[in-house]
Scaffold this active site. Structure first.
Site, mmCIF file in Angstrom:
data_model
loop_
_atom_site.group_PDB
_atom_site.id
_atom_site.type_symbol
_atom_site.label_atom_id
_atom_site.label_comp_id
_atom_site.label_asym_id
_atom_site.label_seq_id
_atom_site.Cartn_x
_atom_site.Cartn_y
_atom_site.Cartn_z
ATOM 1 N N LYS A 107 0.819 -1.226 0.000
ATOM 2 C CA LYS A 107 0.000 0.000 0.000
ATOM 3 C C LYS A 107 0.844 1.263 0.000
ATOM 4 O O LYS A 107 0.466 2.269 -0.602
ATOM 5 C CB LYS A 107 -0.948 0.009 1.202
ATOM 6 C CG LYS A 107 -0.276 -0.165 2.535
ATOM 7 C CD LYS A 107 -0.863 -1.295 3.309
ATOM 8 C CE LYS A 107 -0.139 -1.483 4.627
ATOM 9 N NZ LYS A 107 -0.626 -2.600 5.375
ATOM 10 N N GLU A 131 -5.390 -6.482 -4.618
ATOM 11 C CA GLU A 131 -6.483 -6.624 -3.648
ATOM 12 C C GLU A 131 -5.955 -6.614 -2.216
ATOM 13 O O GLU A 131 -6.587 -6.062 -1.304
ATOM 14 C CB GLU A 131 -7.245 -7.933 -3.917
ATOM 15 C CG GLU A 131 -8.445 -8.158 -3.047
ATOM 16 C CD GLU A 131 -9.512 -7.089 -3.261
ATOM 17 O OE1 GLU A 131 -10.212 -7.140 -4.269
ATOM 18 O OE2 GLU A 131 -9.637 -6.187 -2.404
ATOM 19 N N GLY A 136 -6.654 -6.017 3.952
ATOM 20 C CA GLY A 136 -6.342 -7.452 4.103
ATOM 21 C C GLY A 136 -7.217 -8.360 3.275
ATOM 22 O O GLY A 136 -7.170 -8.364 2.048
ATOM 23 N N GLY A 188 0.671 -9.139 17.920
ATOM 24 C CA GLY A 188 1.073 -9.168 16.504
ATOM 25 C C GLY A 188 0.252 -8.239 15.625
ATOM 26 O O GLY A 188 0.303 -8.342 14.398
ATOM 27 N N ASP A 202 -0.823 5.176 7.002
ATOM 28 C CA ASP A 202 -1.197 3.883 6.409
ATOM 29 C C ASP A 202 -2.635 3.941 5.875
ATOM 30 O O ASP A 202 -2.907 3.500 4.753
ATOM 31 C CB ASP A 202 -1.047 2.785 7.486
ATOM 32 C CG ASP A 202 -1.486 1.427 6.985
ATOM 33 O OD1 ASP A 202 -0.696 0.745 6.315
ATOM 34 O OD2 ASP A 202 -2.648 1.049 7.260
ATOM 35 N N LYS A 206 -4.149 3.800 1.800
ATOM 36 C CA LYS A 206 -5.246 2.938 1.340
ATOM 37 C C LYS A 206 -6.388 3.771 0.765
ATOM 38 O O LYS A 206 -6.996 3.392 -0.242
ATOM 39 C CB LYS A 206 -5.747 2.078 2.508
ATOM 40 C CG LYS A 206 -4.689 1.089 2.993
ATOM 41 C CD LYS A 206 -5.096 0.504 4.328
ATOM 42 C CE LYS A 206 -4.094 -0.484 4.859
ATOM 43 N NZ LYS A 206 -4.349 -0.857 6.249
ATOM 44 N N GLY A 300 -2.856 -9.432 8.887
ATOM 45 C CA GLY A 300 -2.488 -10.799 9.271
ATOM 46 C C GLY A 300 -2.060 -11.575 8.041
ATOM 47 O O GLY A 300 -2.604 -11.363 6.954
HETATM 48 N N1 LIG Z 1 1.395 -7.885 7.633
HETATM 49 C C1 LIG Z 1 0.151 -7.642 7.254
HETATM 50 O O1 LIG Z 1 -0.818 -7.981 7.961
HETATM 51 C C2 LIG Z 1 -0.135 -6.969 5.940
HETATM 52 C C3 LIG Z 1 -1.481 -6.823 5.515
HETATM 53 C C4 LIG Z 1 -1.736 -6.218 4.268
HETATM 54 C C5 LIG Z 1 -0.667 -5.767 3.499
HETATM 55 N N2 LIG Z 1 0.615 -5.905 3.972
HETATM 56 C C6 LIG Z 1 1.700 -5.431 3.120
HETATM 57 O O2 LIG Z 1 2.434 -6.569 2.662
HETATM 58 C C7 LIG Z 1 3.802 -6.245 2.497
HETATM 59 C C8 LIG Z 1 4.645 -7.197 3.343
HETATM 60 O O3 LIG Z 1 4.313 -7.051 4.701
HETATM 61 P P1 LIG Z 1 4.860 -8.085 5.804
HETATM 62 O O4 LIG Z 1 4.108 -7.787 7.045
HETATM 63 O O5 LIG Z 1 4.872 -9.461 5.254
HETATM 64 O O6 LIG Z 1 6.372 -7.560 5.959
HETATM 65 P P2 LIG Z 1 7.590 -8.333 6.641
HETATM 66 O O7 LIG Z 1 7.121 -9.405 7.532
HETATM 67 O O8 LIG Z 1 8.503 -7.278 7.169
HETATM 68 O O9 LIG Z 1 8.319 -9.048 5.392
HETATM 69 C C9 LIG Z 1 9.017 -8.331 4.418
HETATM 70 C C10 LIG Z 1 9.828 -9.331 3.585
HETATM 71 O O10 LIG Z 1 10.467 -8.648 2.516
HETATM 72 C C11 LIG Z 1 11.859 -8.921 2.536
HETATM 73 N N3 LIG Z 1 12.558 -7.695 2.102
HETATM 74 C C12 LIG Z 1 12.381 -6.440 2.590
HETATM 75 N N4 LIG Z 1 13.189 -5.581 1.947
HETATM 76 C C13 LIG Z 1 13.881 -6.308 1.040
HETATM 77 C C14 LIG Z 1 14.883 -6.002 0.082
HETATM 78 N N5 LIG Z 1 15.355 -4.741 -0.063
HETATM 79 N N6 LIG Z 1 15.381 -6.993 -0.682
HETATM 80 C C15 LIG Z 1 14.933 -8.279 -0.545
HETATM 81 N N7 LIG Z 1 13.974 -8.624 0.352
HETATM 82 C C16 LIG Z 1 13.461 -7.651 1.130
HETATM 83 C C17 LIG Z 1 12.201 -9.306 3.955
HETATM 84 O O11 LIG Z 1 13.367 -10.135 3.977
HETATM 85 P P3 LIG Z 1 13.944 -10.736 5.377
HETATM 86 O O12 LIG Z 1 12.896 -11.668 5.875
HETATM 87 O O13 LIG Z 1 15.201 -11.443 5.005
HETATM 88 O O14 LIG Z 1 14.156 -9.547 6.260
HETATM 89 C C18 LIG Z 1 10.920 -10.048 4.370
HETATM 90 O O15 LIG Z 1 11.005 -11.392 3.976
HETATM 91 C C19 LIG Z 1 3.916 -4.768 2.883
HETATM 92 O O16 LIG Z 1 3.786 -3.976 1.734
HETATM 93 C C20 LIG Z 1 2.728 -4.550 3.798
HETATM 94 O O17 LIG Z 1 2.296 -3.207 3.831
HETATM 95 C C21 LIG Z 1 0.902 -6.501 5.149
#
Ligand SMILES: NC(=O)c1ccc[n+]([C@@H]2O[C@H](COP(=O)([O-])OP(=O)(O)OC[C@H]3O[C@@H](n4cnc5c(N)ncnc54)[C@H](OP(=O)(O)O)[C@@H]3O)[C@@H](O)[C@H]2O)c1
Length: 319
Positions: A107, A131, A136, A188, A202, A206, A300
């Protein structure tokens, strides 16, 4: 087999990897035979390939250069779940430029550069699907872009940030702001740095994404008048409850009007005041369809991966 390049394997990325694994093992053909997998995660870009992951992708598929994965001729579709603007922007641009559909949950990137990326996708006729970037598991992007495509959307009103909703609810129950945030982290629902949640940025990302789809205007996060929840105190919130209202971080956009994210005291019987904990909800008002309400898990890994998988299903149908 559709070869997936997975950029990021954190909370969302590992849930996507598990969903893809389940998709191949859940389906059984006659006599217990498995049909060929529809998707296979062929390469995964992460920062640290040595880290343990909550999925069973073989270690040798982990690499560190997302842009290289996006451009690899062996990859058919790119799923970007790293977050942040760079290198996600470069990776998506490279993927679209080489004709690969992209599914993203990012986002922050779409709030800032969504119009440019949508233009790039349209120019090349290559799908860019997102989406999972808003609310989420709640299918709000599909509602606006497909289901209501023949209607005129007048207004969007939503609680788009689950962390702030959880924090406000906990403060109503008696915790102070720091205790409420700590509880969100323990469960979490909030990251170590929750400033984009609490400052409203954030939710503004959105809202910009939704307004762009609903009204066809090239708006970005910077166009959203944004005020977070930090100025609210626990006594303010409890007083409001006694007066029959509940403060919520409300995101609103009307056709031709301004875009706002700000705390608003909603009547207790308002559908968005009824959201529980980290839920997200959106009310959409359209000329002929009337008002629709969507609510559900706004964040999540597993719920968000459901939206990523829905976009991958679209890619499969189009390929
Ligand atoms: N978490 C949620 O509930 C949620 C919900 C909706 C949308 N989102 C969106 O989904 C996306 C991911 O969120 P997340 O919560 O999964 O984040 P996260 O847990 O911090 O995971 C990010 C991943 O990306 C990798 N990464 C980050 N920077 C990188 C780079 N420069 N080169 C290579 N790999 C890189 C990290 O590697 P390492 O593991 O090695 O550090 C990690 O595996 C974000 O855009 C977030 O806004 C998240």
């Amino acid at each position: 087999v559709v070869h997936v390049g997975l950029l990021g394997c954190g909370v969302v990325g590992s849930a996507v990897a598990r969903a893809i694994e389940r998709g191949t093992t859940d389906q059984r053909g006659p006599n217990g035979t498995s049909p060929p997998p529809r998707f296979e995660v062929t390469q995964v870009a992460v920062r640290d390939p040595a880290k343990r992951r909550d999925c069973s992708i073989p270690r040798h598929r982990f690499v560190t250069d997302p842009v290289k994965v996006a451009g690899d001729p062996g990859i058919d579709v790119v799923v970007e779940v790293m977050g942040g603007v760079e290198p996600a922007f470069d990776a998506i641009t490279v993927a679209l430029g080489s004709g690969k559909p992209v599914v993203t949950a990012n986002k922050e990137l779409l709030g800032t550069w969504g119009s440019e990326l949508a233009e790039h996708s349209a120019r090349g006729g290559v799908p860019l699907l997102y989406e999972a970037a808003v609310a989420g598991t709640v299918p709000i992007v599909r509602l606006l872009s497909d289901h209501l495509a023949s209607d005129r959307i007048e207004r969007i009103e939503g609680v788009l940030n689950g962390t702030s909703n959880f924090v406000l609810e906990q403060m109503e129950l008696g915790l102070d702001a720091d205790e409420a945030l700590q509880r969100a982290r323990d469960l979490g629902y909030a990251e170590a740095d929750a400033s984009r949640d609490l400052d409203g940025t954030d939710a503004a990302d959105k809202l910009a994404i939704l307004a762009r789809i609903a009204f066809g205007e090239p708006v970005s996060t910077d166009d959203v008048h944004t005020l977070g929840i930090r100025s609210l105190s626990a006594p303010d919130l409890r007083d409001a409850v006694e007066r029959g209202t509940r403060w919520r971080l409300l995101a609103t956009a009307g056709r031709g009007g301004c875009l706002r994210v700000e705390p608003v005291p909603l009547p207790a019987d308002h559908p968005l005041a009824a959201l529980r904990g980290p839920e997200s909800g959106v009310l959409v008002t359209a000329e002929r369809a009337g008002t629709l309400l969507l609510r559900g898990a706004g964040a999540g890994g597993d719920p968000t991966a459901v939206s990523v998988m829905a976009d991958l299903a679209v890619v499969l149908r189009c390929s």
